[in-house]
Design an enzyme around this catalytic site. Structure first.
Site, PDB file in Angstrom:
ATOM      1  N   GLY A  60       0.955  -1.428   0.779  1.00  0.00           N
ATOM      2  CA  GLY A  60       0.007  -0.463  -0.046  1.00  0.00           C
ATOM      3  C   GLY A  60       0.430   1.497  -0.160  1.00  0.00           C
ATOM      4  O   GLY A  60       0.128   2.680   0.588  1.00  0.00           O
ATOM      5  N   CYS A  61       2.103   0.867  -0.021  1.00  0.00           N
ATOM      6  CA  CYS A  61       2.614   2.465   0.043  1.00  0.00           C
ATOM      7  C   CYS A  61       3.597   2.415  -1.421  1.00  0.00           C
ATOM      8  O   CYS A  61       3.392   1.413  -2.145  1.00  0.00           O
ATOM      9  CB  CYS A  61       3.721   1.987   0.767  1.00  0.00           C
ATOM     10  SG  CYS A  61       3.926   1.983   2.816  1.00  0.00           S
TER      11      CYS A  61
END
Length: 147
Positions: A60-61
């Site tokens: 999710g980064c």
């Protein structure tokens, strides 16, 4: 996970939350805060590949980010991490400052992201960086529940 002496960094010890408050307080322009984040990121030692293998890669980064931790006999947690992105490394440095050397109970009692709000950093982050920062915070809270 691993011996913390191999994942040393100055955040939470030499660079404290108070240090960051004093550093960011006079900065009114986002560009100045951005530059300061990059400078903080440069102080974060790169993780060797063997520690990256033991750390968790955070999904999710925007950039690849790794986060690992150890727990000392006194219950205090030592977090370490790395990222491929300069800004993300700076954000990780602030996060490490906020969580380093605290017990699981202390970390569960206050959001790991509270320091970002104090420093005025979250308001200007892109949606993807905010999402990544939230993913890092969730990983820290998840780690506290495994202790």
């Amino acid at each position: 996970m691993t011996n913390p002496q191999f994942a040393g960094h100055p955040f939470g010890t030499t660079v404290t939350a108070e240090t960051l408050r004093n550093t960011f307080a006079p900065l009114t322009q986002w560009e100045d805060k951005y530059r300061q984040l990059i400078m903080l990121g440069k102080q974060l030692p790169a993780l060797p590949d063997e520690l990256k293998a033991q750390a968790k890669e955070i999904a999710g980064c925007e950039n690849r980010v790794w986060l690992g931790y150890t727990v000392a006999e006194n219950g205090k947690m030592h977090f370490f991490g790395d990222s491929e992105g300069r800004i993300v490394r700076g954000l990780l440095a602030v996060l490490l400052t906020a969580v380093e050397g605290k017990t699981a109970a202390e970390l569960q009692a206050q959001s790991p992201l509270a320091l970002f709000d104090e420093l005025g950093l979250r308001a200007q982050l892109s949606a993807s960086r905010s999402q990544g920062l939230n993913a890092l915070s969730e990983a820290i809270i998840a780690a506290t529940k495994q202790v």
